[in-house]
Design an enzyme around this catalytic site. Sequence first.
Site, PDB file in Angstrom:
ATOM      1  N   ASN A 215       0.898  -1.193   0.028  1.00  0.00           N
ATOM      2  CA  ASN A 215       0.008   0.089  -0.158  1.00  0.00           C
ATOM      3  C   ASN A 215       0.715   1.082  -0.102  1.00  0.00           C
ATOM      4  OD1 ASN A 215      -0.049  -1.298   2.856  1.00  0.00           O
ATOM      5  ND2 ASN A 215      -0.976   0.512   3.513  1.00  0.00           N
ATOM      6  N   ASP A 216       0.798   2.147   1.009  1.00  0.00           N
ATOM      7  CA  ASP A 216       1.181   3.480   0.762  1.00  0.00           C
ATOM      8  C   ASP A 216       2.854   3.721   0.320  1.00  0.00           C
ATOM      9  OD1 ASP A 216      -1.279   3.556   2.108  1.00  0.00           O
ATOM     10  OD2 ASP A 216      -0.262   4.597   3.908  1.00  0.00           O
TER      11      ASP A 216
END
Length: 575
Positions: free
Chosen positions: A62-63
């Site tokens: 993710n991020d």
Amino acid sequence: MPMASSSLCFISLLCFLLCHGALKLQASHHVYTAQASRLLLHHYEQPYRTSYHFQPPKNWINDPNGPMIYKGIYHLFYQYNPKGATWGNIVWAHSTSTDLINWKPHDHAIYPSQPSDINGCWSGSATILPGEKPAILYTGINPKNQQVQNLALPKNLSDPYLREWVKSPNNPLMAPTPQNRINSSSFRDPTTAWLGHDGQWRVIIGSKIDARGLAIMFRSKDFVRWDQVDHPLHYADGTGMWECPDFFPVAKNGRAGIDTSVNGGHVKHVLKVSLDDTKHDHYTVGTYDLKKDIYVPDKESTEGYTGLRYDYGKYYASKTFFDGQKKRRVLWGWVNESSSVDDDMKKGWSGVQAIPRAVWLDASGKQLIQWPIAEIQKLRKDKIKLRNKVVKKGSIIAVKGVTAAQADVEVSFKVKSFKKAQRLKAEWKDPQLACSRMGAAAMGGVGPFGLLVLASKDLEEYTSVFFRVFKGQDKYVVLMCSDQSRSSLNANNDKTTYGAFLDVDPVRENISLRSLIDHSIVESFGSKGKACITARVYPKLAMGDKAGLYAFNNGTERVTITKLSAWSMKKAQIS
Ligand SMILES: *[C@@H]1O[C@H](CO)[C@@H](O)[C@H](O)[C@H]1NC(C)=O
Ligand SMILES: *[C@@H]1O[C@H](CO)[C@@H](O)[C@H](O)[C@H]1NC(C)=O
Ligand SMILES: *[C@@H]1O[C@H](CO)[C@@H](O)[C@H](O)[C@H]1NC(C)=O
Ligand SMILES: *[C@@H]1O[C@H](CO)[C@@H](O)[C@H](O)[C@H]1NC(C)=O
Ligand SMILES: *[C@@H]1O[C@H](CO)[C@@H](O)[C@H](O)[C@H]1NC(C)=O
């Protein structure tokens, strides 16, 4: 000079960490091996893996975290689950690059190893301290599952790859307490810090109180002892939890990026927040009031769910960094899957990073412009060109000679007459709603016209990226859409249609579109980067060399393709 004293402090801290051997890396945190990924590919067909977007060989990401450039090397860290294709067991995976396109994987940089992060090493940012010394602030999850902020420093500053990171023995540096009454479940994602005129560092951390989103601010002289400022940098009611805030200056004139600590009459500031409730990245343009130490959005810059977005499709938890080598500000963003969790587990991975974008302030001063970094053009080959082609109502023009599943396309349309433009209805104020009510198959006055990408031979499958022009109150309104409703015969995917309004005058300007197509992702840039829409699609027929590319017009008014250029894209070296 406070700078000197903070850097002295930094050195003594580093020395303390090294000399007292606070923390050692464990051998178990190695990167995936090439062999493991080959085995994986062997077991399952992988038509949806991307060829020039960043993704590791397998598992959940993710991020983007702590992007920076150090000694001429770009660093990308990212949230990663070493154990599977769904979220969990989060560590900071790490890759480096000299061009932001080709990447080299390294061992995990930050992973649970001390009480202040034993239950997870969540998102954070890098700050380059005086004397070219990178420092990372990140959110750790402690044994009570509280969110706290930690510091990690490179073990060896002579290593341009910054392969090993040492955590501060003072961690956590910022934590919820009964006194500060910070919600320990809503306190995460420190930004890149900036220096104020008083010589103190400032950092903001995303939070909320009830439905009020806020950017809690801390100050520090030495980057180790942080005190909460008595007011947030900014807050907005009714916007819910703010994740991954990003706060940076942009030049009022020109495209050059600006270092994070710079302020003055020649800059405006941007505050971006990732709204947890809707999973979209919104930003405002405004002013950083140094006297009050607060950020004030411009009056016309709307906050919250109806405000400006970096991307009107899938794009979240993004973060910028200042690239001093090329004097630009570069934006990274995470694009998640639209497939089912079952399908993600079957394919063994989930999530990609969008192509990095250069960002700068539009001449209007009202919004940002985003454009794929120039380096991506190194992957272009076999250019195809079309010029001055009239596209009549109902026609579809094949663009042949490119690998349509792995391509970069730029097209520009001229609308000659607006006589048949439809009226914009009040209920279509929400562009996504307007686009989903009127997909590519709904004929119109001016438009829909645009591209059909990842299209199968008989058009059973395609993703359409297109425009419509409406008569508004006192001007024409241009709507940009990405319609996924026919993108795949597989019914299990999220096929939401996305939309955005484009701030262009179609009478005076041609309407342009650029789409970066990469097997299961379509990143589209309207009017040279005024609005972006990213979609994830998983065609069953239009895969690999079965994918086609078309231009189309389904509006009554004819339009002209003034220019279309398309390139096949080479594969990037990523893992
Ligand atoms: C630090 O990194 C440099 C460059 O990679 C290397 O030559 C040196 O041996 C490293 N020092 C230590 C103590 O690991
Ligand atoms: C703290 O945040 C969590 C997570 O959003 C929320 O469930 C909880 O109600 C909040 N607590 C308070 C006291 O606001
Ligand atoms: C990811 O995608 C799903 C479905 O396509 C969406 O509902 C969800 O909000 C997304 N999550 C994030 C964090 O972007
Ligand atoms: C154009 O409109 C017609 C009529 O609604 C529809 O059948 C056709 O599929 C549309 N073309 C595209 C590319 O969507
Ligand atoms: C639009 O395209 C036409 C044809 O290529 C060109 O002559 C014109 O300069 C373009 N207009 C703008 C504003 O770029």
